[in-house]
Write a protein that holds these residues in place. Structure first.
Motif, short mmCIF file in Angstrom:
data_model
loop_
_atom_site.label_atom_id
_atom_site.label_comp_id
_atom_site.label_asym_id
_atom_site.label_seq_id
_atom_site.Cartn_x
_atom_site.Cartn_y
_atom_site.Cartn_z
N SER A 51 0.83 -1.20 0.00
CA SER A 51 0.00 0.00 0.00
C SER A 51 0.87 1.27 0.00
O SER A 51 0.61 2.22 -0.75
CB SER A 51 -0.89 -0.04 1.24
OG SER A 51 -1.93 0.86 1.14
N ALA A 54 -4.36 4.63 7.28
CA ALA A 54 -5.76 5.11 7.30
C ALA A 54 -6.67 4.19 6.50
O ALA A 54 -7.79 3.89 6.93
CB ALA A 54 -5.81 6.54 6.75
N SER A 55 -6.19 3.72 5.34
CA SER A 55 -7.06 2.86 4.53
C SER A 55 -7.12 1.43 5.08
O SER A 55 -8.02 0.67 4.74
CB SER A 55 -6.62 2.85 3.06
OG SER A 55 -5.27 2.53 2.96
N PHE A 56 -6.20 1.09 5.97
CA PHE A 56 -6.21 -0.26 6.56
C PHE A 56 -7.23 -0.35 7.69
O PHE A 56 -7.84 -1.38 7.92
CB PHE A 56 -4.81 -0.61 7.07
CG PHE A 56 -4.55 -2.09 7.14
CD1 PHE A 56 -4.34 -2.84 5.99
CD2 PHE A 56 -4.53 -2.76 8.35
CE1 PHE A 56 -4.12 -4.20 6.05
CE2 PHE A 56 -4.31 -4.12 8.42
CZ PHE A 56 -4.10 -4.84 7.26
N GLY A 57 -7.44 0.75 8.42
CA GLY A 57 -8.43 0.76 9.51
C GLY A 57 -7.76 0.96 10.86
O GLY A 57 -6.56 0.76 11.01
#
Lengths: 305, 111
Positions: A36, A56-59
């Protein structure tokens, strides 16, 4: 140390996964985060920005931890642990209530001369309102602890099914009689707890537990769950002995008549309990070995197909 | 479509992507994003618990491999026969739900 390590450990901390599983999860998620970061770098972000976007996009760690527990266990193992502890506390309460209720100082001679020990009100209340079967509490407690290792619905059902051989003798005769003639039923199912390690009843019981363990493994493919009948059997075997030992020790230490048992713990009883546990452990190891054989046979079969 | 509702169909999404070929977590996340043109915003990390659950239920199988000969080690997933029949079952359920709801939605006159 990798820059994502702290974040990944934060996700997996308190998820009740095995150490090996955690290592595999970390490697897999780390590889994802690296990919990523690389993607965002190619898109023109700085190293720090790419790192932040990947996270952020992973959670968030909390969200993911909750999701891991929910998807892996459905019900958090924490609740099974709490129920297990409560069951063993209840076992202690049941044993103590049984010991204290209508207790009397037993002396040699006519029972009419035995001196009754006053029963406290709370013991009377417990005797009336609290389930006092120690075997049930011990079984429920062990099952709750085994539930910690369940992952799927079949695992949970397997733990519940493990209780069946330990409950057949408790069924009304109208239900349990069709399972065999009364004599056979008595021999097989009265062997619990297996205090005598070598007897016809105990041998039958070991056979039943072993066969059930193999069947549960074939069904669930979960080795720990296939050990549930053994764990229940060990608990039922050891719990009465430990209680007698504790009662005897308290009597020796305090000389309080409430702790005086009907018979002191003998070396024979101690040896029977220890040898029974040893036979149980040998059986459990044999079961795990058989599970491994079943697994390798099924892999070979799958490859052939 | 609402993301919450789509998340309920995560099994369908993952199994159907794996039906096209073996894949790994990051690649699956990219495929979800590409195929939905970014409309389905699920946290990438949430794919892993779902993948592990599908693996535990033997709908998919995981194995370690590399992208190319020198590529990084990744955990790939492949759909099993059990997973394929599960996907078909989910598809039938979805079709039945659609048929049922269309009875009521057909009564709604578009503005």
């Amino acid at each position: 140390m990798n820059r994502f390590d702290a974040y990944l450990y934060q996700i997996l901390n308190g998820t009740y996964l095995h150490k090996q599983e955690k290592v595999a999860w970390i490697e897999e998620m780390q590889s994802h985060l690296e990919d990523s970061v690389q993607h965002y770098r190619v898109a023109g972000l700085s190293d720090e920005q790419a790192h932040q976007r990947a996270l952020a996009s992973f959670g968030t760690a909390k969200e993911l931890r909750q999701q891991i527990i929910r998807e892996t266990f459905v019900i958090s193992p924490k609740w099974y642990l709490i129920v297990g502890v409560l069951c063993f506390i209840s076992l202690g309460v049941a044993l103590f209530t049984n010991m204290r209720f209508d207790d009397s100082v037993v002396t040699i001679g006519n029972p009419a001369t035995w001196e009754p020990i006053p029963t406290p009100q709370w013991v009377v209340w417990l005797h009336q309102h609290f389930p006092l079967n120690p075997a049930r509490w011990a079984t429920l407690g062990t099952m709750s602890f085994m539930m910690v290792f369940t992952r799927k619905q079949t695992d949970r059902l397997a733990v519940l099914i493990s209780w069946i051989p330990f409950s057949v003798s408790l069924l009304p005769s109208s239900v349990s009689l069709p399972l065999g003639s009364d004599g056979i039923r008595q021999v097989i199912f009265s062997a619990l707890p297996i205090i005598q390690p070598v007897s016809i009843g105990a041998t039958c019981e070991y056979g039943i537990i072993f066969a059930l363990g193999i069947a549960l493994y074939i069904w669930t493919r979960n080795r720990i769950i296939s050990l549930t009948p053994w764990m229940i059997s060990i608990t039922l075997t050891v719990a009465p002995f430990l209680w007698s030992l504790m009662q005897e020790t308290l009597w020796e230490q305090t000389r309080n008549p409430i702790f005086r048992g009907l018979a002191p713990v003998s070396w024979g009883y101690l040896w029977s309990a220890i040898s029974s546990v040893i036979v149980h452990l040998i059986g459990a190891v044999l079961l795990l070995f058989m599970c491994k054989r079943v697994e390798s046979s099924s892999i070979r079969l799958r490859k052939l197909i | 479509m609402r993301n919450e509702r789509l998340r309920g169909y995560l099994d369908v999404i993952l199994l159907s992507i794996l039906l096209e070929g073996d894949s790994y977590g990051y690649d699956i996340a990219q495929q979800v994003s590409d195929q939905t043109h970014g409309a389905l915003a699920i946290k990438e990390g949430s794919l892993y618990p779902a993948l592990k659950r599908l693996e535990a239920n033997r709908f998919i199988e995981g194995y370690w491999g590399t992208d190319k000969d020198s590529g990084p080690r990744r955990r790939y997933y492949r759909i099993t026969d059990r997973g394929k029949s599960h996907l078909r079952k989910l598809q039938e359920e979805w079709n039945a739900e659609q048929r049922l709801l269309s009875v009521f939605f057909d009564k709604v006159v578009p503005e």
